[in-house]
Motif scaffolding. Structure first.
Motif, PDB file in Angstrom:
ATOM      1  N   GLN A 103     -12.183   2.776  -3.095  1.00 47.29           N
ATOM      2  CA  GLN A 103     -12.875   1.446  -2.482  1.00 47.29           C
ATOM      3  C   GLN A 103     -13.817   1.034  -3.140  1.00 47.29           C
ATOM      4  OE1 GLN A 103     -10.953   0.773   0.359  1.00 47.29           O
ATOM      5  NE2 GLN A 103      -9.796   2.125  -0.373  1.00 47.29           N
ATOM      6  N   THR A 104     -14.128  -0.414  -3.088  1.00 48.73           N
ATOM      7  CA  THR A 104     -15.029  -0.972  -3.966  1.00 48.73           C
ATOM      8  C   THR A 104     -15.541  -1.922  -3.126  1.00 48.73           C
ATOM      9  OG1 THR A 104     -14.003  -2.836  -5.092  1.00 48.73           O
ATOM     10  CG2 THR A 104     -13.789  -0.485  -5.991  1.00 48.73           C
ATOM     11  N   PRO A 105     -16.969  -2.736  -3.376  1.00 47.54           N
ATOM     12  CA  PRO A 105     -17.256  -4.067  -2.718  1.00 47.54           C
ATOM     13  C   PRO A 105     -16.315  -4.872  -3.226  1.00 47.54           C
ATOM     14  CG  PRO A 105     -19.172  -2.776  -3.561  1.00 47.54           C
ATOM     15  CD  PRO A 105     -17.695  -2.241  -4.440  1.00 47.54           C
ATOM     16  N   LEU A 106     -15.562  -4.993  -4.021  1.00 44.36           N
ATOM     17  CA  LEU A 106     -14.864  -6.163  -4.502  1.00 44.36           C
ATOM     18  C   LEU A 106     -13.358  -6.014  -4.079  1.00 44.36           C
ATOM     19  CD1 LEU A 106     -15.936  -6.687  -8.055  1.00 44.36           C
ATOM     20  CD2 LEU A 106     -16.805  -7.834  -6.085  1.00 44.36           C
ATOM     21  N   GLU A 115     -14.415  -5.404 -13.123  1.00 43.26           N
ATOM     22  CA  GLU A 115     -14.537  -6.478 -13.667  1.00 43.26           C
ATOM     23  C   GLU A 115     -14.676  -6.647 -15.118  1.00 43.26           C
ATOM     24  OE1 GLU A 115     -17.472  -8.517 -11.200  1.00 43.26           O
ATOM     25  OE2 GLU A 115     -18.817  -6.662 -11.325  1.00 43.26           O
ATOM     26  N   VAL A 116     -14.717  -7.819 -15.693  1.00 45.20           N
ATOM     27  CA  VAL A 116     -14.938  -8.021 -17.041  1.00 45.20           C
ATOM     28  C   VAL A 116     -16.182  -7.373 -17.549  1.00 45.20           C
ATOM     29  CG1 VAL A 116     -15.475  -9.565 -18.907  1.00 45.20           C
ATOM     30  CG2 VAL A 116     -13.844 -10.263 -17.179  1.00 45.20           C
ATOM     31  N   ARG A 133     -28.061  -1.262 -17.030  1.00 47.03           N
ATOM     32  CA  ARG A 133     -27.017  -2.505 -17.230  1.00 47.03           C
ATOM     33  C   ARG A 133     -25.982  -2.106 -16.218  1.00 47.03           C
ATOM     34  NH1 ARG A 133     -24.508  -2.196 -22.816  1.00 47.03           N
ATOM     35  NH2 ARG A 133     -23.344  -3.732 -22.153  1.00 47.03           N
ATOM     36  N   VAL A 134     -25.896  -1.339 -15.340  1.00 50.62           N
ATOM     37  CA  VAL A 134     -24.681  -0.991 -14.713  1.00 50.62           C
ATOM     38  C   VAL A 134     -25.174  -1.951 -13.321  1.00 50.62           C
ATOM     39  CG1 VAL A 134     -23.775   0.681 -12.814  1.00 50.62           C
ATOM     40  CG2 VAL A 134     -24.451   1.473 -15.062  1.00 50.62           C
ATOM     41  N   ARG A 135     -24.168  -2.586 -12.969  1.00 48.81           N
ATOM     42  CA  ARG A 135     -24.151  -3.715 -11.756  1.00 48.81           C
ATOM     43  C   ARG A 135     -23.953  -2.921 -10.462  1.00 48.81           C
ATOM     44  NH1 ARG A 135     -19.167  -7.293 -14.570  1.00 48.81           N
ATOM     45  NH2 ARG A 135     -19.931  -6.301 -16.547  1.00 48.81           N
TER      46      ARG A 135
END
Length: 108
Positions: A72-75, A84-85, A49-51
């Motif tokens: 540092q993240t892709p977002l 994120e939610v 389930r990990v995005r």
């Protein structure tokens, strides 16, 4: 509406918990109860389930981060989960003398 309220409440509770953990780490470094070389590491649940974006945070910060640094993240940069939610990620604290022992945060 109850479902939406539940999601918002869960998200804010998670955010509050992570802010508290970050502040404890920051205070521990300041008063030297946590060693100076301690680092914060992003950790996912490691399941199917990990995005993708959440999994990428670990790869983008392989050496961990220090107090005051953002992951540092892709977002974009973030200080702590949730990314994120519905994020189930955690931050763990490690230092060289105790490699592999998670000091704050429960990880998986």
């Amino acid at each position: 509406i109850n479902y939406r309220q539940s999601i918002i409440a869960r998200q804010e509770a998670t955010r509050t918990m992570h802010v508290g953990e970050y502040l404890a780490f920051k205070q521990g470094k300041a008063n030297r109860t946590i060693p100076r070389d301690a680092r914060r590491y992003w950790k996912t649940r490691g399941d199917e389930r990990v995005r993708h974006d959440h999994r990428m945070v670990m790869a983008m910060n392989p050496n961990g981060i220090d107090v005051g640094q953002a992951f540092q993240t892709p977002l974009g940069p973030v200080m702590h989960p949730p990314l994120e939610v519905g994020c189930r990620c955690r931050v763990v604290v490690r230092w060289p003398d105790l490699v592999g022992i998670e000091m704050l945060g429960k990880g998986d």
